[in-house]
Scaffold this motif. Structure first.
Motif, PDB file in Angstrom:
ATOM      1  N   PRO A  48       0.827  -1.206   0.000  1.00 12.37           N
ATOM      2  CA  PRO A  48       0.000   0.000   0.000  1.00 12.37           C
ATOM      3  C   PRO A  48       0.865   1.260   0.000  1.00 12.37           C
ATOM      4  O   PRO A  48       1.981   1.243   0.510  1.00 12.37           O
ATOM      5  CB  PRO A  48      -0.810  -0.125   1.288  1.00 12.37           C
ATOM      6  N   ARG A  49       0.332   2.333  -0.567  1.00 10.14           N
ATOM      7  CA  ARG A  49       1.093   3.568  -0.732  1.00 10.14           C
ATOM      8  C   ARG A  49       1.581   4.080   0.635  1.00 10.14           C
ATOM      9  O   ARG A  49       0.778   4.338   1.524  1.00 10.14           O
ATOM     10  CB  ARG A  49       0.210   4.621  -1.394  1.00 10.14           C
ATOM     11  N   PRO A  50       2.906   4.202   0.826  1.00  9.37           N
ATOM     12  CA  PRO A  50       3.403   4.638   2.134  1.00  9.37           C
ATOM     13  C   PRO A  50       3.245   6.141   2.347  1.00  9.37           C
ATOM     14  O   PRO A  50       3.163   6.916   1.392  1.00  9.37           O
ATOM     15  CB  PRO A  50       4.896   4.255   2.077  1.00  9.37           C
ATOM     16  N   ALA A  51       3.205   6.538   3.598  1.00  2.00           N
ATOM     17  CA  ALA A  51       3.308   7.950   3.941  1.00  2.00           C
ATOM     18  C   ALA A  51       4.734   8.405   3.647  1.00  2.00           C
ATOM     19  O   ALA A  51       5.669   7.594   3.600  1.00  2.00           O
ATOM     20  CB  ALA A  51       2.962   8.166   5.404  1.00  2.00           C
ATOM     21  N   ALA A  52       4.910   9.708   3.450  1.00  5.32           N
ATOM     22  CA  ALA A  52       6.223  10.243   3.063  1.00  5.32           C
ATOM     23  C   ALA A  52       6.839  11.014   4.214  1.00  5.32           C
ATOM     24  O   ALA A  52       6.172  11.823   4.873  1.00  5.32           O
ATOM     25  CB  ALA A  52       6.075  11.148   1.841  1.00  5.32           C
ATOM     26  N   VAL A  53       8.138  10.763   4.446  1.00 11.10           N
ATOM     27  CA  VAL A  53       8.881  11.425   5.531  1.00 11.10           C
ATOM     28  C   VAL A  53      10.156  12.025   4.964  1.00 11.10           C
ATOM     29  O   VAL A  53      10.936  11.335   4.292  1.00 11.10           O
ATOM     30  CB  VAL A  53       9.227  10.427   6.655  1.00 11.10           C
ATOM     31  N   LEU A  54      10.366  13.301   5.233  1.00 12.45           N
ATOM     32  CA  LEU A  54      11.591  13.984   4.824  1.00 12.45           C
ATOM     33  C   LEU A  54      12.469  14.158   6.060  1.00 12.45           C
ATOM     34  O   LEU A  54      12.100  14.864   6.997  1.00 12.45           O
ATOM     35  CB  LEU A  54      11.266  15.338   4.194  1.00 12.45           C
ATOM     36  N   LEU A  55      13.622  13.505   6.047  1.00 17.26           N
ATOM     37  CA  LEU A  55      14.571  13.546   7.163  1.00 17.26           C
ATOM     38  C   LEU A  55      15.644  14.575   6.874  1.00 17.26           C
ATOM     39  O   LEU A  55      16.260  14.563   5.810  1.00 17.26           O
ATOM     40  CB  LEU A  55      15.197  12.161   7.353  1.00 17.26           C
ATOM     41  N   ALA A  56      15.881  15.488   7.816  1.00 17.20           N
ATOM     42  CA  ALA A  56      16.878  16.549   7.654  1.00 17.20           C
ATOM     43  C   ALA A  56      17.776  16.594   8.885  1.00 17.20           C
ATOM     44  O   ALA A  56      17.373  16.149   9.970  1.00 17.20           O
ATOM     45  CB  ALA A  56      16.186  17.898   7.448  1.00 17.20           C
ATOM     46  N   PRO A  57      18.991  17.133   8.755  1.00 25.77           N
ATOM     47  CA  PRO A  57      19.896  17.200   9.908  1.00 25.77           C
ATOM     48  C   PRO A  57      19.498  18.265  10.923  1.00 25.77           C
ATOM     49  O   PRO A  57      19.940  18.223  12.077  1.00 25.77           O
ATOM     50  CB  PRO A  57      21.248  17.516   9.269  1.00 25.77           C
ATOM     51  N   LEU A  58      18.676  19.224  10.488  1.00 26.31           N
ATOM     52  CA  LEU A  58      18.187  20.306  11.345  1.00 26.31           C
ATOM     53  C   LEU A  58      16.736  20.580  10.980  1.00 26.31           C
ATOM     54  O   LEU A  58      16.246  20.107   9.950  1.00 26.31           O
ATOM     55  CB  LEU A  58      19.018  21.584  11.146  1.00 26.31           C
TER      56      LEU A  58
END
Length: 302
Positions: free
Chosen positions: A259-269
């Protein structure tokens, strides 16, 4: 005149051009004095990243190592060889200046070439450029030997799991042997920390490589948290251009999973407020390290 070589024969390249004409430098050498287009594959070189035998086709990367490749000059001569009545002759340049004749080839009539993303030779941090890979079929039935293998073109998307503990950078298609940039190094460290954090929470964390249908370009998936069904893309910098690149990566890659996953943007700050709002508008959660853990801001829920 008949062609003076048989598959497997070797010859000095300068001598070859004395016999049949063509440019003495470069990967694609159309002859003006004989009806031939000579191709020179260099296994392991940056201009031959996609070169190799698939079992049915020989994939041959287009000409041009600086900007986007175009269907002009040598590339055009190869693309139009059949209409011009020219024969394609393929050579391996593994031991320069000697070349080895691999036989007579012709472009596949259904899919003669595909577009790919390529690095800029000698400039590993430069933005990627567009290129071509030509798909050649042997005319004389000769199977090339002592050449690298290449991936076949598939009519369906290919999603392959890869080692979650391997380095996350450099990405596929990067110039061989180059060192990580500071941003890539930061992203690699952050992804490792976040993957460890998720595993300590008992999450099933995987990594994948996606190849779209009718494509040879592999697209790396930074992380897929299967427990939460979240696709993660990491940026090593909170600069706007880097954040937008990671955002585009998420929008591109999530369509390959069901199933279509949720999207997560990981950043250092923590990223800027306006970019957080943009991510929320696109349904993307932003995550960043804070106080020994990770903080997150997600889109509103209904």
């Amino acid at each position: 005149m008949s062609f003076p070589l048989s598959p497997g024969d070797t010859i000095d390249r300068a001598r070859l051009h004395d016999l049949v004409g063509g440019r003495r430098q470069g990967r694609i050498s159309p002859s003006r004095v004989t009806p031939n287009v000579l191709l020179f594959t260099s296994p392991g070189a940056v201009d031959s990243l996609h070169d190799g035998w698939t079992g049915d086709h020989y994939h041959f990367q287009g000409e041009g190592v600086d900007g986007d490749q175009v269907l002009a000059q040598g590339n055009r001569a190869l693309r139009e060889h059949a209409d011009a009545g020219r024969t394609v002759r393929l050579f391996s340049t593994r031991q320069k200046p000697t070349v080895r004749y691999l036989g007579e080839y012709a472009l596949d009539t259904d899919t003669p070439y595909v577009s790919v993303t390529l690095p800029v030779a000698g400039q590993p941090t430069h933005p990627k450029r567009a290129g071509y890979v030509f798909r050649l079929r042997p005319v004389d039935g000769t199977t090339p030997t002592l050449v690298p293998r290449a991936r076949s073109l598939s009519g369906e998307p290919q999603v392959v799991e890869v080692d979650v503990y391997a380095s996350f950078r450099p990405r596929p298609g990067s110039e061989p042997g180059r060192e990580l940039t500071s941003g890539e190094d930061a992203a690699d460290r952050e992804l490792t920390r976040y993957a460890t954090f998720l595993r300590l929470q008992g999450h099933d964390v995987r990594r994948y490589m996606v190849t779209p249908a009718q494509s040879l370009s592999r697209l790396p998936v930074d992380l897929l948290d299967r427990t939460a069904n979240e696709l993660v893309a990491c940026t090593g910098s909170v600069a706007r251009s880097h954040v937008l690149e990671a955002l585009g990566e998420l929008l591109d890659l999530r369509r390959f999973f069901l199933p279509r996953p949720a999207a997560v943007l990981l950043a250092p700050l923590a990223i800027s407020i306006d970019l957080v709002e943009l991510c929320m508008e696109k349904g993307i959660t932003t995550v960043w390290p804070e106080d020994g853990s990770f903080k997150r801001t997600g889109p509103p829920t209904d």
